[in-house]
Scaffold this motif. Structure first.
Motif, short mmCIF file in Angstrom:
data_model
loop_
_atom_site.label_atom_id
_atom_site.label_comp_id
_atom_site.label_asym_id
_atom_site.label_seq_id
_atom_site.Cartn_x
_atom_site.Cartn_y
_atom_site.Cartn_z
N GLY A 81 0.81 -1.21 0.00
CA GLY A 81 0.00 0.00 0.00
C GLY A 81 0.85 1.26 0.00
N LYS A 82 1.97 1.23 0.73
CA LYS A 82 2.90 2.37 0.72
C LYS A 82 3.44 2.62 -0.69
N LYS A 83 3.76 1.54 -1.41
CA LYS A 83 4.25 1.69 -2.78
C LYS A 83 3.18 2.31 -3.67
N ILE A 84 1.96 1.86 -3.50
CA ILE A 84 0.85 2.42 -4.27
C ILE A 84 0.68 3.90 -3.92
N PHE A 85 0.70 4.21 -2.62
CA PHE A 85 0.55 5.59 -2.16
C PHE A 85 1.69 6.47 -2.68
N ASP A 86 2.92 5.98 -2.60
CA ASP A 86 4.07 6.76 -3.07
C ASP A 86 3.96 7.07 -4.56
N ARG A 87 3.36 6.18 -5.30
CA ARG A 87 3.24 6.36 -6.75
C ARG A 87 2.03 7.21 -7.13
N ASP A 88 0.86 6.93 -6.49
CA ASP A 88 -0.40 7.54 -6.92
C ASP A 88 -1.16 8.28 -5.83
N GLY A 89 -0.69 8.23 -4.59
CA GLY A 89 -1.44 8.85 -3.50
C GLY A 89 -2.69 8.05 -3.18
N PHE A 90 -3.51 8.59 -2.29
CA PHE A 90 -4.75 7.90 -1.91
C PHE A 90 -5.74 7.83 -3.07
N LYS A 91 -5.55 8.68 -4.08
CA LYS A 91 -6.48 8.67 -5.22
C LYS A 91 -6.43 7.34 -5.98
N ALA A 92 -5.44 6.50 -5.70
CA ALA A 92 -5.37 5.18 -6.33
C ALA A 92 -6.54 4.29 -5.90
N TRP A 93 -7.18 4.61 -4.79
CA TRP A 93 -8.28 3.80 -4.27
C TRP A 93 -9.60 4.55 -4.43
N ASP A 94 -10.54 3.95 -5.17
CA ASP A 94 -11.86 4.55 -5.37
C ASP A 94 -12.59 4.75 -4.04
N GLY A 95 -12.45 3.78 -3.14
CA GLY A 95 -13.12 3.88 -1.84
C GLY A 95 -12.68 5.11 -1.07
N TRP A 96 -11.39 5.40 -1.09
CA TRP A 96 -10.90 6.58 -0.38
C TRP A 96 -11.44 7.85 -1.03
N MET A 97 -11.44 7.87 -2.36
CA MET A 97 -11.93 9.05 -3.09
C MET A 97 -13.40 9.32 -2.77
N LYS A 98 -14.21 8.26 -2.68
CA LYS A 98 -15.65 8.43 -2.48
C LYS A 98 -16.02 8.65 -1.01
N LYS A 99 -15.32 8.00 -0.09
CA LYS A 99 -15.77 7.99 1.31
C LYS A 99 -14.85 8.71 2.29
N CYS A 100 -13.64 9.09 1.86
CA CYS A 100 -12.69 9.69 2.80
C CYS A 100 -12.23 11.08 2.39
N LYS A 101 -12.00 11.29 1.11
CA LYS A 101 -11.50 12.57 0.63
C LYS A 101 -12.50 13.68 0.98
N SER A 102 -12.00 14.71 1.65
CA SER A 102 -12.82 15.87 2.05
C SER A 102 -14.01 15.49 2.92
N LYS A 103 -13.90 14.37 3.64
CA LYS A 103 -14.96 13.92 4.54
C LYS A 103 -14.36 13.74 5.94
N PRO A 104 -15.20 13.70 6.96
CA PRO A 104 -14.66 13.46 8.31
C PRO A 104 -13.97 12.09 8.37
N LEU A 105 -12.76 12.09 8.89
CA LEU A 105 -11.99 10.86 9.02
C LEU A 105 -12.22 10.24 10.39
N PRO A 106 -11.93 8.95 10.54
CA PRO A 106 -12.10 8.32 11.85
C PRO A 106 -11.28 9.03 12.93
N ASN A 107 -11.92 9.23 14.08
CA ASN A 107 -11.23 9.82 15.23
C ASN A 107 -10.62 8.66 16.02
N LEU A 108 -9.31 8.60 16.04
CA LEU A 108 -8.61 7.48 16.67
C LEU A 108 -8.02 7.85 18.03
N ALA A 109 -8.42 8.99 18.57
CA ALA A 109 -7.86 9.44 19.85
C ALA A 109 -8.09 8.41 20.95
#
Length: 163
Positions: free
Chosen positions: A112-140
């Motif tokens: 996943g790091k290799k994918i991210f280093d090459r294309d960023g999170f945009k490589a994953w449709d799920g991230w684009m649809k459900k995470c980009k510019s949306k509230p992210l999980p609060n892991l505190a």
């Protein structure tokens, strides 16, 4: 039409009865594995959101066929078209795709790091649809629980010098 249903039923049974052992991760378990893999703390919420949106945190998820008869594997849904090869090591991550279907996600994260280093999170449709510019999980609550456990272990050691 009836034959299609039979094929779909057989494939469903094969996938459900597959010998692959998987796990559904919690947010905190995933965050801990990401920290272990040296993912930047500022990105961990994005990675957890990615895992939730792509696989529902299921390490054994196999989806497809997709474009060019490819399949996506594991918690990060790593695709066999580019990143891995089914049955032998290969692809840009030089891994067998089946290796991404177990409950050890360190190899998934490394790819996943290799994918991210090459294309960023945009490589994953799920991230684009459900995470980009949306509230992210609060892991505190994940780090707070670990910190509290560490403090209570230290208190036990101080109270019982035999340990």
């Amino acid at each position: 039409m009836g034959g299609s249903w039979v094929i779909l039923f057989v494939l469903t049974v094969v996938i459900v009865r597959s010998p692959v052992e998987g796990k559904i991760f919690t947010q905190c378990d995933a965050a801990k594995e990401l920290e272990r893999a040296k993912i930047s703390k500022t990105l961990i919420s994005n990675w957890v959101c990615l895992m939730q949106s792509e696989s529902g945190m299921n390490t054994a998820l196999l989806t497809g066929p997709k474009t060019a008869s490819s399949y996506s594997h594991g918690i990060l849904q790593i695709n066999s078209a580019k990143w891995c090869v089914r049955g032998r090591a290969g692809g840009l991550c030089n891994k067998r795709c089946e290796d991404f279907l177990n409950d050890d996600i360190q190899d998934d994260i490394a790819c996943g790091k290799k994918i991210f280093d090459r294309d960023g999170f945009k490589a994953w449709d799920g991230w684009m649809k459900k995470c980009k510019s949306k509230p992210l999980p609060n892991l505190a609550h994940c780090t707070r629980r670990r910190r509290m456990a560490t403090e209570s272990e230290a208190a036990e050691i101080e109270a019982d010098p035999v340990l």
